[in-house]
Write a protein that holds these residues in place. Structure first.
Motif, PDB file in Angstrom:
ATOM      1  N   SER A  81       0.862  -1.186   0.000  1.00 38.33           N
ATOM      2  CA  SER A  81       0.000   0.000   0.000  1.00 38.33           C
ATOM      3  C   SER A  81       0.896   1.233   0.000  1.00 38.33           C
ATOM      4  O   SER A  81       1.772   1.364   0.859  1.00 38.33           O
ATOM      5  N   THR A  82       0.650   2.128  -0.943  1.00 39.17           N
ATOM      6  CA  THR A  82       1.522   3.279  -1.155  1.00 39.17           C
ATOM      7  C   THR A  82       0.741   4.576  -1.018  1.00 39.17           C
ATOM      8  O   THR A  82      -0.345   4.725  -1.588  1.00 39.17           O
ATOM      9  N   VAL A  83       1.294   5.507  -0.263  1.00 37.01           N
ATOM     10  CA  VAL A  83       0.667   6.817  -0.060  1.00 37.01           C
ATOM     11  C   VAL A  83       0.844   7.682  -1.303  1.00 37.01           C
ATOM     12  O   VAL A  83       1.934   7.731  -1.892  1.00 37.01           O
ATOM     13  N   VAL A  84      -0.226   8.350  -1.700  1.00 40.76           N
ATOM     14  CA  VAL A  84      -0.172   9.321  -2.793  1.00 40.76           C
ATOM     15  C   VAL A  84      -0.820  10.610  -2.305  1.00 40.76           C
ATOM     16  O   VAL A  84      -1.999  10.634  -1.964  1.00 40.76           O
ATOM     17  N   ARG A  85      -0.044  11.666  -2.270  1.00 41.03           N
ATOM     18  CA  ARG A  85      -0.517  12.981  -1.817  1.00 41.03           C
ATOM     19  C   ARG A  85      -0.842  13.877  -3.016  1.00 41.03           C
ATOM     20  O   ARG A  85      -0.109  13.909  -4.002  1.00 41.03           O
ATOM     21  N   ASP A  86      -1.948  14.603  -2.899  1.00 43.18           N
ATOM     22  CA  ASP A  86      -2.250  15.732  -3.777  1.00 43.18           C
ATOM     23  C   ASP A  86      -2.258  15.397  -5.265  1.00 43.18           C
ATOM     24  O   ASP A  86      -1.914  16.236  -6.095  1.00 43.18           O
ATOM     25  N   TYR A  87      -2.646  14.174  -5.613  1.00 46.21           N
ATOM     26  CA  TYR A  87      -2.815  13.883  -7.035  1.00 46.21           C
ATOM     27  C   TYR A  87      -4.073  14.609  -7.509  1.00 46.21           C
ATOM     28  O   TYR A  87      -5.128  14.497  -6.881  1.00 46.21           O
ATOM     29  N   PRO A  88      -3.996  15.368  -8.606  1.00 39.61           N
ATOM     30  CA  PRO A  88      -5.100  16.261  -8.969  1.00 39.61           C
ATOM     31  C   PRO A  88      -6.395  15.555  -9.354  1.00 39.61           C
ATOM     32  O   PRO A  88      -7.467  16.136  -9.234  1.00 39.61           O
ATOM     33  N   GLN A  89      -6.319  14.317  -9.807  1.00 36.38           N
ATOM     34  CA  GLN A  89      -7.519  13.572 -10.217  1.00 36.38           C
ATOM     35  C   GLN A  89      -7.513  12.204  -9.539  1.00 36.38           C
ATOM     36  O   GLN A  89      -7.169  11.191 -10.151  1.00 36.38           O
ATOM     37  N   PRO A  90      -7.902  12.134  -8.253  1.00 42.23           N
ATOM     38  CA  PRO A  90      -7.810  10.868  -7.513  1.00 42.23           C
ATOM     39  C   PRO A  90      -8.587   9.721  -8.141  1.00 42.23           C
ATOM     40  O   PRO A  90      -8.220   8.553  -7.966  1.00 42.23           O
ATOM     41  N   ALA A  91      -9.660  10.013  -8.869  1.00 37.09           N
ATOM     42  CA  ALA A  91     -10.457   8.946  -9.470  1.00 37.09           C
ATOM     43  C   ALA A  91      -9.673   8.157 -10.515  1.00 37.09           C
ATOM     44  O   ALA A  91     -10.054   7.033 -10.873  1.00 37.09           O
ATOM     45  N   ARG A  92      -8.578   8.728 -10.990  1.00 36.99           N
ATOM     46  CA  ARG A  92      -7.760   8.034 -11.981  1.00 36.99           C
ATOM     47  C   ARG A  92      -6.777   7.045 -11.358  1.00 36.99           C
ATOM     48  O   ARG A  92      -6.180   6.224 -12.067  1.00 36.99           O
ATOM     49  N   LEU A  93      -6.580   7.124 -10.054  1.00 36.44           N
ATOM     50  CA  LEU A  93      -5.544   6.317  -9.406  1.00 36.44           C
ATOM     51  C   LEU A  93      -5.725   4.809  -9.593  1.00 36.44           C
ATOM     52  O   LEU A  93      -4.736   4.105  -9.829  1.00 36.44           O
ATOM     53  N   PRO A  94      -6.956   4.263  -9.500  1.00 38.40           N
ATOM     54  CA  PRO A  94      -7.079   2.813  -9.714  1.00 38.40           C
ATOM     55  C   PRO A  94      -6.617   2.375 -11.100  1.00 38.40           C
ATOM     56  O   PRO A  94      -5.981   1.326 -11.252  1.00 38.40           O
ATOM     57  N   LEU A  95      -6.918   3.171 -12.116  1.00 43.05           N
ATOM     58  CA  LEU A  95      -6.498   2.819 -13.461  1.00 43.05           C
ATOM     59  C   LEU A  95      -4.980   2.902 -13.594  1.00 43.05           C
ATOM     60  O   LEU A  95      -4.346   2.032 -14.210  1.00 43.05           O
ATOM     61  N   LEU A  96      -4.386   3.946 -13.011  1.00 45.19           N
ATOM     62  CA  LEU A  96      -2.931   4.090 -13.073  1.00 45.19           C
ATOM     63  C   LEU A  96      -2.233   2.956 -12.325  1.00 45.19           C
ATOM     64  O   LEU A  96      -1.178   2.469 -12.762  1.00 45.19           O
ATOM     65  N   PRO A 141      -5.280  19.386   7.981  1.00 41.80           N
ATOM     66  CA  PRO A 141      -4.580  20.676   7.858  1.00 41.80           C
ATOM     67  C   PRO A 141      -3.464  20.809   8.890  1.00 41.80           C
ATOM     68  O   PRO A 141      -3.624  20.403  10.046  1.00 41.80           O
ATOM     69  N   GLY A 142      -2.345  21.304   8.431  1.00 48.60           N
ATOM     70  CA  GLY A 142      -1.240  21.531   9.358  1.00 48.60           C
ATOM     71  C   GLY A 142      -0.291  20.372   9.496  1.00 48.60           C
ATOM     72  O   GLY A 142       0.730  20.477  10.148  1.00 48.60           O
ATOM     73  N   VAL A 143      -0.640  19.217   8.869  1.00 42.32           N
ATOM     74  CA  VAL A 143       0.230  18.058   8.950  1.00 42.32           C
ATOM     75  C   VAL A 143       0.947  17.885   7.629  1.00 42.32           C
ATOM     76  O   VAL A 143       0.330  17.860   6.573  1.00 42.32           O
ATOM     77  N   GLY A 144       2.255  17.754   7.642  1.00 42.68           N
ATOM     78  CA  GLY A 144       3.002  17.585   6.410  1.00 42.68           C
ATOM     79  C   GLY A 144       3.263  18.918   5.740  1.00 42.68           C
ATOM     80  O   GLY A 144       3.162  19.982   6.330  1.00 42.68           O
ATOM     81  N   SER A 145       3.561  18.834   4.434  1.00 38.67           N
ATOM     82  CA  SER A 145       3.993  20.033   3.722  1.00 38.67           C
ATOM     83  C   SER A 145       2.852  20.983   3.396  1.00 38.67           C
ATOM     84  O   SER A 145       2.939  22.165   3.602  1.00 38.67           O
ATOM     85  N   THR A 146       1.745  20.458   2.850  1.00 37.43           N
ATOM     86  CA  THR A 146       0.613  21.316   2.447  1.00 37.43           C
ATOM     87  C   THR A 146      -0.670  20.561   2.697  1.00 37.43           C
ATOM     88  O   THR A 146      -0.731  19.387   2.497  1.00 37.43           O
ATOM     89  N   ALA A 147      -1.700  21.282   3.097  1.00 39.00           N
ATOM     90  CA  ALA A 147      -2.990  20.637   3.293  1.00 39.00           C
ATOM     91  C   ALA A 147      -3.555  20.262   1.935  1.00 39.00           C
ATOM     92  O   ALA A 147      -3.420  20.982   0.965  1.00 39.00           O
ATOM     93  N   GLY A 148      -4.218  19.124   1.857  1.00 36.34           N
ATOM     94  CA  GLY A 148      -4.798  18.692   0.594  1.00 36.34           C
ATOM     95  C   GLY A 148      -5.265  17.267   0.665  1.00 36.34           C
ATOM     96  O   GLY A 148      -5.314  16.662   1.739  1.00 36.34           O
ATOM     97  N   SER A 149      -5.608  16.694  -0.473  1.00 33.11           N
ATOM     98  CA  SER A 149      -6.132  15.338  -0.513  1.00 33.11           C
ATOM     99  C   SER A 149      -4.996  14.318  -0.394  1.00 33.11           C
ATOM    100  O   SER A 149      -3.834  14.610  -0.673  1.00 33.11           O
ATOM    101  N   ALA A 150      -5.367  13.129   0.016  1.00 30.58           N
ATOM    102  CA  ALA A 150      -4.402  12.040   0.104  1.00 30.58           C
ATOM    103  C   ALA A 150      -5.139  10.734  -0.113  1.00 30.58           C
ATOM    104  O   ALA A 150      -6.332  10.617   0.156  1.00 30.58           O
ATOM    105  N   ALA A 151      -4.416   9.743  -0.609  1.00 34.73           N
ATOM    106  CA  ALA A 151      -4.999   8.432  -0.852  1.00 34.73           C
ATOM    107  C   ALA A 151      -3.940   7.366  -0.631  1.00 34.73           C
ATOM    108  O   ALA A 151      -2.737   7.649  -0.625  1.00 34.73           O
TER     109      ALA A 151
END
Length: 267
Positions: A81-96, A141-151
């Motif tokens: 299981s691999t962390v992915v931060r701030d990918y602009p289109q998370p719905a594409r991740l399963p296909l990738l 928010p406040g954790v890591g480099s920038t607040a945003g989505s993660a998967a």
């Protein structure tokens, strides 16, 4: 006596990552855990960044799509299981992620594999070799480099199962499909390299590759939709976002999510 579990060597994986130009850190490898996805999601609370990978030789509470749970045989697969931060289109991740498995198999001379929409990976005989579960988590928010989505991108590959130990009907393994069991460190490293490459490749290129490797296209399919409905038809294409276009005999329909439960041989 507990069975010996063949695990990737984190140092070897890291060495391959560096040599292949992948900036991700060495993976965190454990003999057994409940769920690598759960562990990776927990790591997000500590600010884990893109590329942090949790790998186990055994999962006792593995997660599948639509809430399914399962248990893996010790050492028979590669569960990561691999962390992915701030990918602009998370719905594409399963296909990738499914393409990353295809890429890794090709890179190390493994079995010929294809994709069943949306993200199962099939051996050439149509049996399932690998599965993928992407789980989103709100970044605090406040954790890591920038607040945003993660998967978390969970990828499970059946590596060393024999016919009698396969996890489900319709499954296969790398050993059955190819006769040669890959070195776990090399397989994991190439999987991570491929995933990193797919995350940084133009989507149009990955979409073209997905259409090339998606065995579902052109087949007759039955699809279980969220909510319990089922449709039947012929899979025509995937649209620009990777949604499946199905002709149900009346008109083309766009399927955003669903389980392909049957696919006839391409004609």
């Amino acid at each position: 006596m507990e069975p010996t579990v063949d695990l990737p060597d984190p140092a070897v994986v890291e060495e391959i990552l560096r040599a292949r130009g992948c900036p991700w850190p060495r993976p965190h490898v454990v003999t057994t855990t409940g769920s690598t996805n759960a562990d990776a999601l927990e790591s997000l609370k500590s600010g884990a960044d893109t590329g942090l990978c949790v790998v186990a030789g055994e999962q006792t509470a593995g997660r599948g799509r639509r809430g399914r749970s399962w248990v893996s045989d010790p050492g028979a697969g590669l569960w990561s299981s691999t962390v992915v931060r701030d990918y602009p289109q998370p719905a594409r991740l399963p296909l990738l992620a499914s393409l990353a498995v295809v890429d890794a198999a090709r890179q190390i001379g493994g079995p010929v594999v294809h994709v069943k929409w949306p993200n199962d990976v099939l051996a050439d005989d149509g049996r399932k070799l690998a599965g993928i579960l992407v789980e989103a988590a709100a970044r605090e928010p406040g954790v890591g480099s920038t607040a945003g989505s993660a998967a978390v991108v969970g990828i499970g590959i059946n590596v060393d199962h024999g016919e009698k130990s396969l996890p489900a009907p319709g499954a296969t393994s790398w050993r059955i499909a190819h006769s040669i069991v890959p070195d776990r460190s090399t397989l994991l490293a190439e999987l991570l390299v491929a995933l990193n490459n797919r995350l940084t490749t133009e989507w149009s290129q990955s979409l073209a590759d997905y259409r090339r490797w998606c065995r579902t296209l052109g087949m007759g399919v039955e699809i279980d939709l969220p909510g319990g409905n089922r449709i039947e038809g012929r899979a025509l294409d995937v649209d620009d976002e990777g949604h499946l276009i199905v002709d149900d005999g009346e008109s083309p329909r766009t399927i955003v999510a669903g389980d392909v439960v049957h696919a006839t041989i391409r004609t």
